[in-house]
Design an enzyme around this catalytic site. Structure first.
Site: not given
Ligand code: F6R
Length: 606
Positions: A2, A505, A601, A486, A27, A489, A99-100, A75, A482
């Site tokens: 949010c 395994h 985000k 990527k 975000r 998502e 927010n929250g 959100w 990783e």
């Molecule tokens: C993956 C992604 C999330 C963030 C995670 C931590 O591409 O964006 O997995 O890495 O939410 O976010 P931060 O780094 O902002 O604490």
């Protein structure tokens, strides 16, 4: 997650609010709304399910000159995405954006029988609660303050009232807020990027603080109503950093700018000639650095994987230190021994992730020193750690994290080098890894100049699959994790990363025509063993995409051979190839690359 914007000044508020909300779009959100007031308390409210652009269309048709307002991108947490659940929420004369999460909203709701609820949100409960205190004798400021005393949970809020239409009341507990200071106008936001281009002076609210914002003034208080002095800080207002600069998506821009952003991480910190690293801001004395016995790295998602990859290098650099890497959301709830002289690395791009922040506070309370590895300057984690290394990768707008990963791993390696130098350990390795760090930005540049078209072609072949396995050994293992994150998502392909040695395994049972496999094979790094694991997949009809820096004979459906001078830091480089691969698969599947469904985000709820 949010976003909040508030404006009080002389200009039409609606445009400023919508422009601010657009800068917070990255975000992630599913509905949006604004309310504006004039000086007599006349109200205009617009809410949409969907994109801020719809709000823009709506306000374009309205001749609204109201110069006070608050806006929000939501959100969904309580209640589906809908116009009814979008903020602002109204109760009596007040409007609230939040927010929250209000954890005790059910109990509070039961006590608010006089209010007719029109949404499923915890925010409307808070609006009704504030309204229940807002009688003739009580100011808006006091009504908010009294209501917040009854709240269990987290909040960043902005409140306006038609009865007192010349102020915005705001408060924070666990959800960031920043107040930009202008000339006879002030602007409030949950994220500094909403202020870019408007002002470079701001006050960050701390947890447990409130503010009364008028056109001319900003006054900060604690939740008991005692005035406190807010610290005015200069913020970076580089608008270019939050624009696409001709790229189709922020994600592509952020992948492509990694040579520069990584240079910014390294600049002034590594001396390639002397093969040394110097970090300011750690707030650890030489004695502290020498005494460290244990390093614990915490983070979520990509930040966690960055920690996992860095841990392999830290283990080489600090052979006499134990290194532990834990997902932040687990660390707090798992009983674990934190040895004396522990240092915790708190890794976060946004510096606001609720799980990571909670971890930081827990670790501090247990007496360990905390070092932030944070990108967002002025963020809560950056402000609460004992010391830190800003990664300086610049604003990361795309929800999927790319450039932050590269910079986080490199920043942690620099910390490891700096500790190793102080402790006089792993001298040869220090020399080699500093030399590689120094050329890494150029190696990434070469990869991006030379291989993007080839990776795009390969990606198009694999876009049709619904399942993927990523695998690698040693440093290529966290890189596989990783890579899979990527891909999943942004493409919505069910992708999982494995240690290549683990396939036999269990996961090998999955291999069939529904799956493709991405294998990272690193010269000098268990290469032959990984080739054997690859053969096991090939033998079962796998559809393998191999990424390698080796010239050795390798059998796979597709191969990307990257020429590089790197030997130790190759996984960081080849991860960039994985990012490009995931990007082009998501594009081929016509997904919303920058704002993948269901994600946000900066995850400010636990
Ligand atoms: C993956 C992604 C999330 C963030 C995670 C931590 O591409 O964006 O997995 O890495 O939410 O976010 P931060 O780094 O902002 O604490």
């Amino acid at each position: 997650m949010c976003g909040i914007v508030g404006y009080i000044g002389k200009k039409p508020a609606n445009k400023i609010l919508v422009d601010g909300l657009k800068r917070l779009e990255y975000r992630g959100y599913d509905s949006a709304g604004i309310v504006t007031l004039d000086e007599n308390g006349e109200v205009k409210i617009n809410k949409v399910k969907g994109k801020v652009a719809q709000l823009d269309d709506e306000i374009a048709e309205q001749a609204d000159k109201n110069s006070i307002g608050i806006g929000h991108t939501r959100w969904a947490t309580h209640g589906e995405p809908s116009v009814a659940n979008a903020h602002p929420h109204k109760a009596g004369e007040i409007f609230l954006v939040h927010n929250g999460i209000i954890e005790n909203y059910k109990e509070l709701k039961a006590e608010l029988a006089d209010h007719k609820f029109v949404s499923d949100t915890d925010t409307e409960v808070l609006a009704a609660l504030i309204n229940s205190f807002y009688d003739e004798k009580t100011s808006l400021f006091d009504a908010v303050r009294l209501a917040l005393k009854k709240v269990v949970g987290t909040f960043g809020i902005a409140v306006v009232s038609t009865r007192e239409p010349n102020e915005i009341i705001t408060a924070r507990l666990g959800s960031p807020l920043i107040i930009g200071l202008g000339d006879n106008e002030n602007i409030l936001a949950s994220d500094a990027s909403a202020l870019f281009g408007l002002t470079d002076k701001a006050i960050y609210l701390n947890d447990g603080e409130m503010a009364k914002i008028t056109r001319e003034d900003v006054k900060i208080y604690d939740l008991n109503g005692s005035e406190i002095v807010g610290k005015i800080e200069k913020i970076d207002t580089n608008l270019a950093a939050i624009q696409k600069n001709g790229y189709a998506h922020f994600l592509l821009k952020e992948i492509m700018e990694q040579p520069e952003t990584l240079n910014a991480t390294l600049r002034g910190r590594i001396d390639a000639m002397k093969k040394t690293v110097k970090l300011g801001g750690l707030n650890l004395s030489e004695k502290d650095l020498k005494n460290v016995q244990h390093v614990v790295i915490v983070g979520c998602g990509t930040a966690y994987y960055a920690g996992l990859l860095a841990s392999y290098y830290l283990a080489e650099l600090l052979p006499d230190v134990t290194i532990e890497v834990v997902v932040a959301s687990e660390f707090r709830y798992k009983k674990s021994f934190l040895p004396k002289n522990s240092v915790a690395l708190i890794v976060s791009q946004s510096g606001e992730t609720a799980d990571t922040l909670a971890c930081l506070r827990e670790i501090k309370s247990r007496g360990a020193k905390t070092i932030g590895v944070v990108n967002a300057v002025g963020s809560t984690i950056a402000r609460e750690v004992d010391g830190g290394i800003y990664v300086h990768a610049g604003p990361e707008i795309s929800v999927a994290s790319t450039k932050a990963f590269t910079s986080q791993v490199s920043a942690m390696i620099m910390l490891g080098v700096s500790m190793a130098q102080t402790r006089e350990t792993a001298e040869d390795f220090v020399e080699k890894i500093v030399a590689e760090l120094a050329i890494l930005p150029d190696e990434i540049k070469k990869l991006l100049n030379k291989y993007v078209a080839e990776i795009e072609k390969i990606a198009t072949k694999y876009a049709k699959y619904e399942h993927a396995i990523y695998m690698g050994r040693d440093t290529a293992f966290p890189t596989a994790l990783e890579g899979a994150l990527k891909l999943k998502e942004i493409s919505y392909i069910d992708a999982n990363g494995y240690a290549a040695g683990e396939l036999k395994h269990g996961p090998l049972a999955l291999v069939d025509d529904r799956f493709f496999e991405v294998v990272m094979l690193l010269e000098g790094n268990l290469l032959d063993k990984t080739i054997s694991n690859l053969s096991e997949v090939n033998a079962r009809g796998g559809h393998v995409f191999a990424i390698t820096n080796s010239d050795k004979e390798i059998t796979a459906e597709s191969i990307l051979r990257v020429k590089t001078d790197l030997k130790i830091l190759t996984p960081i480089l080849l991860n960039v190839a994985q990012q490009v691969f995931a990007y082009y698969i998501a594009v081929a599947r016509e997904n919303d690359v920058d704002q993948p469904r269901n994600l946000a985000k900066s995850v400010t709820v636990e």
